[in-house]
Design an enzyme around this catalytic site. Structure first.
Site: not given
Ligand code: TTP
Ligand code: MG
Length: 389
Positions: A8, A104-105
């Site tokens: 993340d 983003d993960e």
């Protein structure tokens, strides 16, 4: 032994702004709106701004009160998506099995990659280093034998951290945490924890499954019984071999306009379908997720008779599901879509008639998607994409 990395990015939108604008580095930065944007909320804040108590989903006006000297920006979604693609491509170099959870993960299944990248911590260090040197951003990682524990571990390591939970240590790790760390327990549940005097995971651990079910209902009671034991929860660790792929978008503003919503859905479908093709996989199960402005979230899945072979077919099914579920008139914060029960090429049965009939359309789309991935500015669109199911 299975092994997952949860990765993340740190303060993602804010870090991209600090990367592109060196003068913002080391300063409190808030992305989501200008102080004058009355109705906006904070998308994210740099760690410097978080010291003032600013966090995601807080009204901009409140953030401005807490941090009047902060730099406020509306944000540049295209740029964040571009960086997200770079990062996901790097993740893809560490495993063919990457499950993207948000912009983003992702979960990266690194089971059995020791021969290539060494022990899990070495693989994770390499991944962090590649993200840093190739994108200029920092990523926090958690490593564990199941996704759930890996996700919690990465959160504990922030920012720019690495947290490894050795196999066999999952339960000990979970029992050491405050109840607030249970992933999947929203605000209402946290209130219930308080009501029952449950402050830590250890407090919850001491209760029987029956007691938890009587307090929280069948599904959630069972879920937290397993969660505090560090056991893979069904939602997060599907059977190995039954793979899935998903993508979602959080919006800076609530979406109401159906045309805008459908365009966002099309963009998500394009990203996913390209990943499906790149992974030489196919699926007949489509999923959607809708989060409304009050953060209530709904999801739905449907298995269709034949595997989905074209972007058009995928988009059509996702739209159909969306219109079945969507409560018209409500503002939307997040939309997600995905495939479940992926079959990869080796496991795919002999070509069926349906596939042959679609072959031309499929090849055309494949070409368009490849061109778009290579030259984002070209923005080619298959001309026959249906607007309505
Ligand atoms: P997160 O990973 O939740 O947050 P983050 O990357 O900013 O910070 P960290 O992971 O270090 O705690 O979300 C990723 C991006 O998604 C975030 O940069 C902005 C966007 N986002 C929103 O737009 N609204 C939200 O409510 C949240 C939580 C995130
Ligand atoms: Mg993040």
């Amino acid at each position: 032994m299975p092994c997952y990395i949860h990765a993340d990015l740190d303060a993602f939108y804010a870090s991209v702004e600090q990367l592109d604008n060196p003068e913002y580095r080391g300063k409190p930065l808030i992305v989501g709106g200008l102080p004058s944007d009355r109705r906006s909320v904070v998308s994210t804040a740099s760690y410097e701004a978080r010291k003032f108590g600013v966090h995601s989903a807080m009204p901009i006006a409140q953030a401005y009160k807490l941090c009047p000297n902060g730099i406020f920006l509306r944000g540049r979604m295209d740029r964040y998506r571009e960086k997200s693609d770079e990062i996901m491509t790097i993740f893809g170099d560490f495993s063919p099995d990457v499950e993207q959870l948000s912009i983003d993960e992702a979960f990266i299944d690194i089971t059995g990659t020791e021969g290539l990248f060494g022990p899990p911590c070495d693989a994770a260090k390499r991944l962090k280093e590649r993200v840093r040197s190739e994108t200029g951003l920092t990523v926090s990682v958690g490593i564990a034998s199941n996704k759930y524990v890996a996700k919690i571990a990465s959160g504990m390591s922030k920012p720019d951290g690495l947290f490894f939970i050795a196999p066999g240590e999952e339960e000990k790790f979970m029992r050491s945490l405050p109840a607030g760390k249970i992933w999947g327990a929203g605000e209402k549940t946290q209130e219930q924890f308080k009501k029952y005097g449950l402050k830590t995971c250890e407090d919850i651990y001491r209760l029987s499954a029956e007691t938890l079910v009587s307090m929280f209902g069948n599904a959630f009671g069972t879920f937290i019984y397993r969660a505090v034991r560090g056991q893979p929860a069904e939602n997060f660790d599907r059977e190995r071999g039954s793979r899935s792929m998903s993508a979602e978008r959080t919006f800076d503003y609530d979406l109401y306009d159906e045309f805008v919503i459908e365009t966002a859905i099309l963009e998500i479908c394009e990203t996913l379908f390209f990943r499906l093709l790149s992974g030489r996989a196919r699926s007949a199960t489509v999923t959607i997720k809708i989060r409304y402005s009050d953060f209530s979230t709904e999801s739905m899945q449907e298995t269709v008779r034949n595997p989905i072979l074209t972007l058009n077919g995928f988009y059509r099914h996702v739209l159909e599901l969306f219109h079945k579920k969507y409560q018209k008139g409500r503002g939307i914060r997040l939309i997600g879509a995905g495939f479940m029960n992926l079959e990869t090429e080796g496991s795919v049965q002999q070509k069926d008639l349906f596939e042959q009939a679609n072959e031309k359309e499929r090849r055309l789309e494949e070409t368009i998607l490849k061109i778009n991935a290579k030259y984002p500015d070209a923005a080619l669109r298959p001309s026959r994409l249906l607007n309505k199911p």
